[in-house]
Enzyme design. Structure first.
Site, short mmCIF file in Angstrom:
data_model
loop_
_atom_site.label_atom_id
_atom_site.label_comp_id
_atom_site.label_asym_id
_atom_site.label_seq_id
_atom_site.Cartn_x
_atom_site.Cartn_y
_atom_site.Cartn_z
N ASP A 65 -6.48 0.10 6.38
CA ASP A 65 -7.61 0.89 5.85
C ASP A 65 -8.43 1.48 6.99
O ASP A 65 -8.99 2.56 6.86
CB ASP A 65 -8.48 0.01 4.94
CG ASP A 65 -7.68 -0.44 3.73
OD1 ASP A 65 -7.17 0.43 3.02
OD2 ASP A 65 -7.52 -1.66 3.52
N LYS A 69 -8.08 -4.45 6.61
CA LYS A 69 -7.00 -4.34 5.64
C LYS A 69 -7.42 -5.02 4.34
O LYS A 69 -8.35 -5.79 4.31
CB LYS A 69 -5.73 -4.98 6.20
CG LYS A 69 -5.05 -4.09 7.23
CD LYS A 69 -3.75 -4.66 7.76
CE LYS A 69 -2.73 -4.99 6.70
NZ LYS A 69 -2.38 -3.88 5.80
N GLU A 104 -0.30 -10.31 3.67
CA GLU A 104 -0.09 -9.41 4.82
C GLU A 104 -0.39 -10.14 6.13
O GLU A 104 0.33 -10.00 7.11
CB GLU A 104 -0.98 -8.16 4.70
CG GLU A 104 -0.54 -7.20 3.61
CD GLU A 104 -1.56 -6.10 3.35
OE1 GLU A 104 -1.17 -5.12 2.72
OE2 GLU A 104 -2.73 -6.22 3.75
N GLY A 133 0.85 -1.19 0.00
CA GLY A 133 0.00 0.00 0.00
C GLY A 133 0.88 1.24 0.00
O GLY A 133 2.10 1.14 0.16
N SER A 134 0.26 2.40 -0.17
CA SER A 134 1.06 3.63 -0.34
C SER A 134 1.89 3.95 0.91
O SER A 134 3.05 4.38 0.80
CB SER A 134 0.17 4.80 -0.72
OG SER A 134 -0.80 5.02 0.28
N GLY A 169 -7.46 -3.17 1.22
CA GLY A 169 -7.83 -2.20 0.18
C GLY A 169 -6.88 -2.29 -1.02
O GLY A 169 -7.28 -2.11 -2.16
N GLY A 170 -5.63 -2.63 -0.73
CA GLY A 170 -4.64 -2.76 -1.81
C GLY A 170 -4.57 -4.17 -2.36
O GLY A 170 -3.77 -4.46 -3.25
N ASP A 219 3.24 -2.15 8.49
CA ASP A 219 2.22 -2.17 7.43
C ASP A 219 1.20 -1.06 7.64
O ASP A 219 1.01 -0.58 8.77
CB ASP A 219 1.52 -3.55 7.43
CG ASP A 219 0.86 -3.86 6.09
OD1 ASP A 219 0.84 -2.98 5.20
OD2 ASP A 219 0.37 -5.00 5.93
N GLY A 220 0.54 -0.68 6.57
CA GLY A 220 -0.54 0.30 6.65
C GLY A 220 -1.85 -0.38 7.01
O GLY A 220 -1.89 -1.58 7.29
C1 5RP Z 1 -3.18 -3.39 1.34
C2 5RP Z 1 -3.53 -2.81 2.64
C3 5RP Z 1 -3.04 -1.44 2.94
O1 5RP Z 1 -2.32 -1.47 4.12
C4 5RP Z 1 -4.20 -0.50 3.07
O2 5RP Z 1 -4.99 -0.59 1.90
C5 5RP Z 1 -3.72 0.93 3.29
O3 5RP Z 1 -3.30 1.48 2.11
P1 5RP Z 1 -2.63 2.92 2.03
O4 5RP Z 1 -1.39 2.87 2.84
O5 5RP Z 1 -2.38 3.09 0.55
O6 5RP Z 1 -3.62 3.94 2.55
O7 5RP Z 1 -4.19 -3.41 3.47
O8 5RP Z 1 -3.75 -4.67 1.15
#
Ligand code: 5RP
Length: 244
Positions: free
Chosen positions: A99, A109, A118, A42-43, A111-112, A96-97
């Site tokens: 959502d 989690k 993960e 993710g970003s 979204g990506g 890790d990031g």
């Molecule tokens: C990917 C995830 C990401 O951690 C989540 O989507 C957050 O994304 P971002 O850092 O782009 O806001 O779970 O599968």
């Protein structure tokens, strides 16, 4: 109970600045040579990987296990020592990031689209540190559509079973197979994702167990009892939240 500490106090105006500052604070505070770490997707996680490369390029003692093909590519590009879970099944930390994150450190989690890898990497780590901007803090999970990773075979039958589970929890989410370029989105593991617009989730722990128990479901994007520490980029700087 959550313990909150100020880590930096630089004013951060954009969402991207907040994500980047949280990622940099995580590196400064928690990453050392010799560690084995998981790299999220993710970003925000990708900010973390790029900044990590600036500090640890060529450091063979820092072993990095990525959670997606995209993260692995970036990590190699910036000169990190990339490995995998088979060679390193026990990790010190995963960064890790997310959502969404609620006051009990429960997460949505995926979204990506990398939720399965993960979760495998996170649950192989002693600590999971969440890095995020403040928009990800929610009083209750469910505004972000819950991703459920499913086997492509019989996806409509699995969706039907999933609907029954939601009904048993008094929920009626709008559900859709995630698409990309007019076709179903395919995860790194070769699966599909069903996004479920749940609205407020009253009992995320029970829902996670019930969804993950369905034949055809690989795993859902609810991460319960996986993390207890987060670095959050806010307008007034980076804050650390710890489960008390
Ligand atoms: C990917 C995830 C990401 O951690 C989540 O989507 C957050 O994304 P971002 O850092 O782009 O806001 O779970 O599968």
């Amino acid at each position: 109970m959550t313990v909150k500490t100020k880590v930096t106090d630089k004013i951060l105006l954009t969402t991207d600045d907040k994500k980047k500052a949280a990622a940099e604070a995580a590196i400064d505070k928690y990453v050392q040579s010799g560690m084995k770490i998981g790299l999220g997707h993710g970003s925000t996680a990708h900010h973390f990987v790029r900044s990590l490369g600036k500090k640890f390029k060529g450091d063979k003692s820092l072993v990095c296990v990525p959670t997606s093909k995209a993260t692995a590519e970036i990590a190699k590009e910036v000169g990190l020592n990339v490995s995998n879970l088979n060679e390193n099944p026990y990790l010190d930390f995963t960064f890790d990031g997310t959502d969404e994150i609620d006051p009990d450190f429960r997460l949505i989690k995926g979204g990506g689209g990398a939720l399965l890898y993960e979760k495998i990497v996170a649950t192989s780590s002693k600590f999971v540190l969440i890095i995020a901007d403040e928009s990800k803090l929610v009083p209750k999970l469910g505004k972000f559509p819950l991703p459920v990773e499913v086997i492509p075979f019989g996806v409509r039958a699995t969706a039907w079973k999933l609907e029954r589970v939601f009904q048993a929890n008094n929920m009626q989410p709008k559900m859709a197979v995630r698409g990309k370029d007019g076709k179903p989105f395919v995860t790194d593991a070769g699966n599909f994702i069903i996004d479920c617009e749940c609205g407020e989730i009253n009992d995320p722990g029970r829902l996670e167990l019930m969804i993950n128990n369905l034949v055809g479901v690989v795993h859902c994007g609810l991460f319960i009892n996986v993390s207890g520490i987060a670095l959050i980029g806010t307008t007034n700087g980076v804050e650390e939240l710890r489960r008390g």
